[in-house]
Design an enzyme around this catalytic site. Structure first.
Site, PDB file in Angstrom:
ATOM      1  N   LYS A  22      18.729 -52.387  11.297  1.00 29.01           N
ATOM      2  CA  LYS A  22      19.048 -52.575  12.720  1.00 29.01           C
ATOM      3  C   LYS A  22      19.373 -54.053  12.959  1.00 29.01           C
ATOM      4  O   LYS A  22      18.579 -54.936  12.632  1.00 29.01           O
ATOM      5  CB  LYS A  22      17.822 -52.154  13.539  1.00 29.01           C
TER       6      LYS A  22
HETATM    7  C1  E4P Z   1      15.851 -48.699  20.591  1.00 29.62           C
HETATM    8  O1  E4P Z   1      16.058 -48.637  19.421  1.00 29.62           O
HETATM    9  C2  E4P Z   1      14.957 -49.656  21.232  1.00 29.62           C
HETATM   10  O2  E4P Z   1      14.009 -50.019  20.275  1.00 29.62           O
HETATM   11  C3  E4P Z   1      14.227 -49.102  22.411  1.00 29.62           C
HETATM   12  O3  E4P Z   1      14.762 -47.859  22.798  1.00 29.62           O
HETATM   13  C4  E4P Z   1      14.081 -50.057  23.551  1.00 29.62           C
HETATM   14  O4  E4P Z   1      13.423 -49.414  24.611  1.00 29.62           O
HETATM   15  P1  E4P Z   1      12.812 -50.218  25.849  1.00 29.62           P
HETATM   16  O5  E4P Z   1      13.935 -50.721  26.679  1.00 29.62           O
HETATM   17  O6  E4P Z   1      11.980 -49.197  26.560  1.00 29.62           O
HETATM   18  O7  E4P Z   1      11.988 -51.329  25.255  1.00 29.62           O
END
Ligand code: E4P
Length: 218
Positions: A87
């Site tokens: 990622k």
């Molecule tokens: C996605 O991969 C992110 O890690 C995650 O969905 C972020 O979510 P949040 O905005 O609730 O922190």
């Protein structure tokens, strides 16, 4: 549509896996910190543990902000387990790193995407997934679901293979709206996924069936 769980919590990952509908896991540095996972080796061990529980892709995020660091970390993460997806944030260095890593056959997830333009660059760089954050856009009075629909239309129109991964899901309706918007994957905490099960007519129907069954046994 694929269902990923958005957590680094082992119990919740196991619960979703036991449900039989889990296709993968996404994590981020905040989610890892929330579970108290600290230090490089512990973090790497935790990713491996997650990969041993689930069968699908497991996104592990790089911490480096520059190209050299991103590809060094990405190669290390990818070598951990065949299910690891690297990622990478949607920055200039991030797009270069995605291009490099995807050229090496390493799966990538371009994260922190908030606009169609960012999603276009991620697809051109060959990202496997583009993580578009719904909740964080909604938080600033912008339409997160509309972004999913726009990216989905754009990828379909040009035939990009990058999968639209709807992230930052905050509630069950977000999941249903993602279906209409054409997301390929949703990544969600466990509660909104379980929320899909809730219906009062299911509860009252079970109650009625059980009471009729008991009466028929008397
Ligand atoms: C996605 O991969 C992110 O890690 C995650 O969905 C972020 O979510 P949040 O905005 O609730 O922190």
């Amino acid at each position: 549509m694929k269902f990923f769980i958005d957590t680094a919590n082992i119990d919740q990952i196991k619960e979703a896996q036991d449900l039989g509908i889990l296709d993968g896991v996404t994590t981020n540095p905040s989610l890892m910190a929330k579970e108290g996972i600290r230090g490089e080796q512990n973090i790497l061990d935790h990713y491996k543990k997650i990969c041993e529980i689930v069968q699908g892709d497991v996104s592990a995020e790089v911490i480096s902000l520059n190209f050299d660091g991103m590809i060094r970390e990405g190669e290390k993460l990818s070598a951990l387990h065949p299910q690891i997806v690297v990622k990478v944030p949607c920055t200039k260095d991030g797009i270069k790193a995605i291009k490099y890593l995807s050229g090496k056959g390493i799966k990538t997830n371009c994260t922190l995407v908030f606009s169609p333009g960012q999603a276009l660059l991620a697809a051109k760089a060959g990202a496997t997934y583009v993580s578009s954050f719904i909740g964080r856009l909604d938080d600033i009075a912008s339409d997160g679901i509309e972004l999913i629909a726009k990216i989905s239309d754009m990828y379909n129109y040009y035939g990009y293979e990058t999968l639209v991964l709807a992230a930052s899901i905050r509630h069950t309706m977000h999941i249903l709206q993602c279906v209409e918007a054409g997301a390929d994957v949703i990544t969600s905490p466990l509660a909104p996924i379980l929320g899909l099960l809730n219906h009062p007519l299911t509860d009252s129907g079970i109650e009625k069936f059980m009471s009729d069954y008991k009466k028929s046994c008397q």
